[in-house]
Design a protein around this motif. Structure first.
Motif, short mmCIF file in Angstrom:
data_model
loop_
_atom_site.label_atom_id
_atom_site.label_comp_id
_atom_site.label_asym_id
_atom_site.label_seq_id
_atom_site.Cartn_x
_atom_site.Cartn_y
_atom_site.Cartn_z
N GLN A 103 0.83 -1.21 0.00
CA GLN A 103 0.00 0.00 0.00
C GLN A 103 0.86 1.26 0.00
OE1 GLN A 103 -3.05 -0.05 2.98
NE2 GLN A 103 -3.73 2.05 2.56
N ALA A 104 1.93 1.25 0.80
CA ALA A 104 2.83 2.40 0.83
C ALA A 104 3.50 2.59 -0.52
CB ALA A 104 3.88 2.21 1.92
N GLY A 105 3.94 1.48 -1.10
CA GLY A 105 4.59 1.56 -2.41
C GLY A 105 3.65 2.09 -3.49
N THR A 106 2.41 1.61 -3.46
CA THR A 106 1.43 2.09 -4.43
C THR A 106 1.17 3.58 -4.27
OG1 THR A 106 0.34 -0.07 -4.48
CG2 THR A 106 -0.95 1.81 -5.26
N SER A 107 1.08 4.04 -3.02
CA SER A 107 0.85 5.46 -2.75
C SER A 107 1.98 6.32 -3.30
CB SER A 107 0.71 5.66 -1.24
OG SER A 107 0.60 7.03 -0.92
N ILE A 108 3.22 5.87 -3.11
CA ILE A 108 4.37 6.65 -3.57
C ILE A 108 4.48 6.60 -5.10
CG2 ILE A 108 6.90 6.71 -3.56
CD1 ILE A 108 6.76 6.02 -0.58
N GLU A 109 4.22 5.43 -5.69
CA GLU A 109 4.26 5.32 -7.15
C GLU A 109 3.26 6.28 -7.78
OE1 GLU A 109 6.21 3.83 -9.13
OE2 GLU A 109 7.32 2.41 -7.86
N GLN A 110 2.08 6.37 -7.17
CA GLN A 110 1.05 7.28 -7.70
C GLN A 110 1.50 8.73 -7.58
OE1 GLN A 110 -1.94 6.16 -9.16
NE2 GLN A 110 -1.96 8.30 -9.85
N LEU A 111 2.09 9.07 -6.45
CA LEU A 111 2.59 10.43 -6.23
C LEU A 111 3.65 10.79 -7.27
CD1 LEU A 111 2.71 12.93 -4.20
CD2 LEU A 111 4.74 11.78 -3.30
N CYS A 112 4.59 9.87 -7.50
CA CYS A 112 5.67 10.13 -8.45
C CYS A 112 5.12 10.28 -9.87
CB CYS A 112 6.71 9.01 -8.40
SG CYS A 112 7.66 8.97 -6.86
N ALA A 113 4.08 9.49 -10.18
CA ALA A 113 3.48 9.59 -11.52
C ALA A 113 2.75 10.91 -11.70
CB ALA A 113 2.54 8.42 -11.75
N ASP A 114 2.09 11.37 -10.64
CA ASP A 114 1.28 12.60 -10.74
C ASP A 114 2.13 13.86 -10.66
OD1 ASP A 114 -0.93 10.99 -10.96
OD2 ASP A 114 -1.53 11.21 -8.86
N ALA A 115 3.03 13.92 -9.67
CA ALA A 115 3.79 15.15 -9.41
C ALA A 115 5.14 15.19 -10.11
CB ALA A 115 3.98 15.33 -7.90
N ALA A 116 5.71 14.02 -10.40
CA ALA A 116 7.01 13.90 -11.07
C ALA A 116 8.11 14.71 -10.38
CB ALA A 116 6.89 14.32 -12.53
N PRO A 117 8.39 14.44 -9.08
CA PRO A 117 9.52 15.11 -8.42
C PRO A 117 10.84 14.64 -9.03
CG PRO A 117 8.61 13.38 -7.02
CD PRO A 117 7.70 13.49 -8.19
N PRO A 118 11.96 15.31 -8.71
CA PRO A 118 13.27 14.90 -9.26
C PRO A 118 13.56 13.43 -9.00
CG PRO A 118 13.45 17.01 -8.15
CD PRO A 118 12.07 16.52 -7.86
N SER B 165 9.15 5.31 2.10
CA SER B 165 8.24 4.16 2.00
C SER B 165 8.22 3.37 3.31
CB SER B 165 8.67 3.24 0.86
OG SER B 165 7.85 2.09 0.80
N ASP B 166 9.38 3.25 3.97
CA ASP B 166 9.44 2.56 5.26
C ASP B 166 8.62 3.31 6.31
OD1 ASP B 166 11.04 0.62 4.20
OD2 ASP B 166 12.90 1.32 5.12
N VAL B 167 8.67 4.63 6.26
CA VAL B 167 7.90 5.45 7.21
C VAL B 167 6.40 5.20 7.02
CG1 VAL B 167 7.26 7.81 7.85
CG2 VAL B 167 9.67 7.22 7.45
N LEU B 168 5.95 5.23 5.77
CA LEU B 168 4.54 5.01 5.49
C LEU B 168 4.11 3.59 5.89
CD1 LEU B 168 4.00 6.75 2.02
CD2 LEU B 168 3.79 7.71 4.33
#
Length: 462
Positions: A216-231, A243-246
């Motif tokens: 679930q944490a990994g999916t949340s971060i993957e979605q964030l990276c896809a939407d916001a595209a940080p460096p 991801s460990d924190v989440l």
């Protein structure tokens, strides 16, 4: 010679002549037979391994004591024939290297005396002698394999058998008392096995919860990276450290908690500030403190947590006081949350494509009830070992197997298990719920029916 006769309607026959035809065989009275068996019961068992061996030893002792004409009645001979067949069927299910094999041999004389004196031995399911015989046999079949010998159980069974061999003189209460001692120990073992298995299942469920949180944490971060595209380096830090924190927050508090909502806000703020051009604004000090505190909670060292937090709270993810290369190396060297327990990340290696047969078995495995027994082939000779599917997870695909004592003996992925089954290395056991002694007796009856063309007195008696 070993005289054998077919049972007549009355259960007796005229005394036959011996092999020379000169001396009539004289069947001994029941008291004499039991006296001879009592003498054999007190002797140490050496080469005698089957009921047929005991039968021959009995005849030899009778002739030594009463002359060469001494013989058994037709009824007693037939009883020994049935006992020999019954013992043979029992030994088919008992491991040949189990300690119970010797115990079954030592029980031969008392069991024979019980069967000779009480015809109900063969048809009464709860006959005391059958009860003890079954307890010892099932121990040999289920509990006393080479991989999990239980010294206390062996000692308890040995004591029970020795009590019968020493004390039995026709009173079935001796069998009852010995069997009750064994059953008490079985009940204690079953309770102990249940507790042990429960601990293993709880540990496996803990792993499942961890894996679910990681996914679930990994999916949340993957979605964030896809939407916001940080460096890209920020994305790398998010997918590893953050991801460990989440994951830990989900494990401890759940998705509906205030703590998780706070982590979601922090994650969104990380994406917001790191997507800004480097130097366009100052660092978010409050966010940096929150990130650093969260990283310390999941085991990061102070300097690592500080370096990561500075990059996740600064425009562009830049930090002049730390090296990307050094930070990357340190992150790669450390274990991720949960990897200490299982030593690998099941998401790293995708399984190979399954054949149609393997896929069908895989789907079947995902619907099996917990507690299903399997047999696994252990060597090229085809030896098998029974293990119970104690629990499995549809999230991790992991299956936990225990032995009859509740001890964890194996873990397989359902995918690997399906492949083993497809190659004949594992199979589901259709468990027969009847007792071993009853299965052995039914098999004995089937053998008699086939030998006698479906017309034996034993069939009618049963």
């Amino acid at each position: 010679p070993d005289e054998r006769h077919h049972v007549t309607e009355g259960g007796a026959a005229p005394a036959p002549a011996d092999a020379t035809g000169s001396t009539p065989a004289q069947p001994l009275a029941s008291a004499s037979v039991h006296a001879t068996l009592a003498k054999l019961q007190s002797q140490t068992v050496h080469a005698r391994r089957s009921m047929a061996d005991l039968h021959n030893a009995l005849l030899a002792q009778m002739r030594a004591d009463h002359g060469p004409q001494a013989a058994l009645t037709v009824k007693d001979n037939d009883t020994f024939d049935l006992l020999n067949m019954l013992y043979g069927q029992i030994q088919r299910e008992v491991r040949p290297d189990a300690a119970a094999v010797d115990l079954l041999t030592r029980l031969q004389v008392p069991v024979a005396r019980a069967a000779l004196s009480d015809p109900a031995f063969f048809v009464r399911d709860q006959h005391p002698a059958r009860e003890l015989l079954n307890a010892v046999a099932e121990a040999g079949a289920n509990w006393l394999g080479e991989e999990d010998v239980d010294p206390q159980l062996v000692q308890k069974l040995d004591r029970a058998v020795e009590k019968v061999v020493t004390d039995y003189e026709g009173d079935s209460a001796v069998f009852e008392a010995a069997n009750e001692e064994v059953q008490q120990h079985f009940r204690a073992l079953a309770h102990k096995a249940e507790l042990a298995e429960r601990r293993h299942v709880e540990a496996a469920r803990g792993k499942e919860r961890l894996e679910s949180a990681k996914q679930q944490a990994g999916t949340s971060i993957e979605q964030l990276c896809a939407d916001a595209a940080p460096p890209r380096f920020v994305q790398s830090l998010l997918k590893q450290a953050w991801s460990d924190v989440l994951t830990l927050t989900l494990l401890r508090n759940g998705e509906g908690s205030e703590q998780w909502q706070q982590r979601a806000q922090e994650t969104a703020r990380i994406a917001e500030i790191t997507c800004q051009p480097p130097g366009s604004a100052g660092s978010d000090l409050e966010l940096g403190q929150q990130v650093e505190a969260a990283l310390l909670q999941v085991g990061y060292h102070q300097d690592e947590a500080a370096a990561i937090s500075r990059r996740l709270s600064t425009p562009g993810g830049e930090d002049e006081s730390s090296s990307r290369t050094e930070l990357t190396a340190r992150l790669r060297a450390r274990s991720r949350l949960g990897e200490q327990a299982d030593g690998h990340d099941p998401r790293k290696a995708a399984p190979l494509a399954r054949t149609a047969g393997e896929e069908e078995l895989y789907k079947q495995l995902r619907t099996l009830p917990f507690g299903t027994w399997f047999e696994f082939t252990t060597n090229q000779q085809g030896d098998v070992r029974r293990q119970r599917l104690s629990w499995y997870s549809l999230i991790t695909d992991n299956a936990l197997f225990v032995n009859p004592r509740g001890q964890k003996v194996a873990e397989h992925s359902l995918d690997a298990l399906a492949r083993l089954m497809a190659h004949g290395q594992a199979r589901i056991v259709t468990e027969d719920k009847s007792r071993l002694i009853d299965r052995a007796w039914q098999a004995t009856l089937r053998t008699l029916r086939s030998l006698a063309g479906n017309n034996t007195p034993a069939e009618g008696a049963a």
